[in-house]
Enzyme design. Structure first.
Site, PDB file in Angstrom:
ATOM      1  N   SER A 146      62.071  33.517 101.364  1.00  0.00           N
ATOM      2  CA  SER A 146      61.188  34.416 100.614  1.00  0.00           C
ATOM      3  C   SER A 146      61.619  35.853 100.855  1.00  0.00           C
ATOM      4  CB  SER A 146      59.738  34.243 101.067  1.00  0.00           C
ATOM      5  OG  SER A 146      58.908  35.234 100.483  1.00  0.00           O
ATOM      6  N   TYR A 161      53.942  33.322 107.800  1.00  0.00           N
ATOM      7  CA  TYR A 161      54.762  32.956 106.643  1.00  0.00           C
ATOM      8  C   TYR A 161      56.082  33.719 106.671  1.00  0.00           C
ATOM      9  CZ  TYR A 161      56.069  32.202 101.748  1.00  0.00           C
ATOM     10  OH  TYR A 161      56.734  31.865 100.594  1.00  0.00           O
TER      11      TYR A 161
END
Length: 255
Positions: A146, A161
């Site tokens: 990401s 995350y």
């Protein structure tokens, strides 16, 4: 040169979400002639998707329900897929969870939940599949990271995350070194804002406008944008690309 067998399978994790990157990727690869092995925590949805792909693209497809954070279960699930499909040449690690909890409110259970699925899960599946790729002498591994890993957040999800997705980039680079001599390339994709449910549900038009303000293009990303990048990195002709993180982010990281 490490050539692909005439018939080959791509394993896609986290494939069952109706609006997810995994499902779009599985359909895209099936359209390119790959047989498809699906892994997802939702076993029923996984089996239904396998039937849908087989009917629509005419390729062999199978789905097995598994929690990717469970190493023993992953090994058994891949064994089941391999029993009924052509040799595994491709792996796409998509399975992951979001985590919008602010750091100062973060509890240990949430930290470990995210790391177990987003990072340990990638390791468990890749470790098992790499063994088969080594025997076959060729392989392509692509894992979804990401832009959050590179920017320290700034998306829907926060610290655990970002940490887990940064770990995916580190794992990708280390595996590229170790598996390269066996004819296996290992790359990552760092998506920017993509209209999937991991962003906290379907994006409103107002939220899309907010996100686009940080981009160099005039729209948020789609699952097809990521599926196309995966298909490129999994292709036989992409064998000279490894250890790379491909940003598919509308220019967000550069911006």
């Amino acid at each position: 040169m490490h050539t692909f067998p005439a018939e080959r399978t791509a394993v896609v994790t986290g494939a069952a979400s109706p609006r997810g990157i995994g499902r779009a990727t599985a359909h895209r690869l099936a359209g390119a002639g790959w047989s498809i092995g699906l892994l997802d925590v939702d076993g029923d949805a996984c089996a239904e998707l396998a039937e849908e792909i087989s009917r629509g693209s005419g390729v062999a497809a199978a789905g097995v329900g598994v929690d990717v954070s469970d190493a023993a279960a992953v090994r058994a699930a891949v064994d089941r897929l391999e029993a009924g499909l052509p040799p595994v040449v491709g792996l796409v690690n998509v399975a992951g969870v979001s985590s919008p909890t602010p750091y100062l409110e973060l509890e240990d259970d949430e930290w470990h939940r995210v790391l177990r699925i987003n990072l340990d899960g990638v390791h468990h599946v890749t470790s098992r599949v790499a063994q088969s790729m080594v025997r076959g002498g060729v392989g392509r591994v692509v894992s979804i990271s990401s832009v959050s890993a590179q920017r320290g957040g700034g998306t829907f999800s926060k610290t655990p995350y970002s940490v887990s997705k940064a770990g995916v980039i580190g794992l990708t680079r280390a595996l590229a070194r170790e598996l390269g001599p066996h004819g296996i390339t290992v790359n990552a994709i760092a998506p920017g804002p993509i209209d999937t449910d991991i962003m906290g549900g379907r994006l409103s038009e107002e939220r899309k406008v907010e996100l686009v303000a940080d981009l160099l293009v005039d729209r948020v990303g789609t699952t097809e944008d990521i599926a196309g990048a995966v298909s490129f990195l999994l292709a036989e002709e992409s064998g000279f690309i490894t250890g790379h993180t491909l940003n598919v982010d509308g220019g967000l990281y550069m911006h």
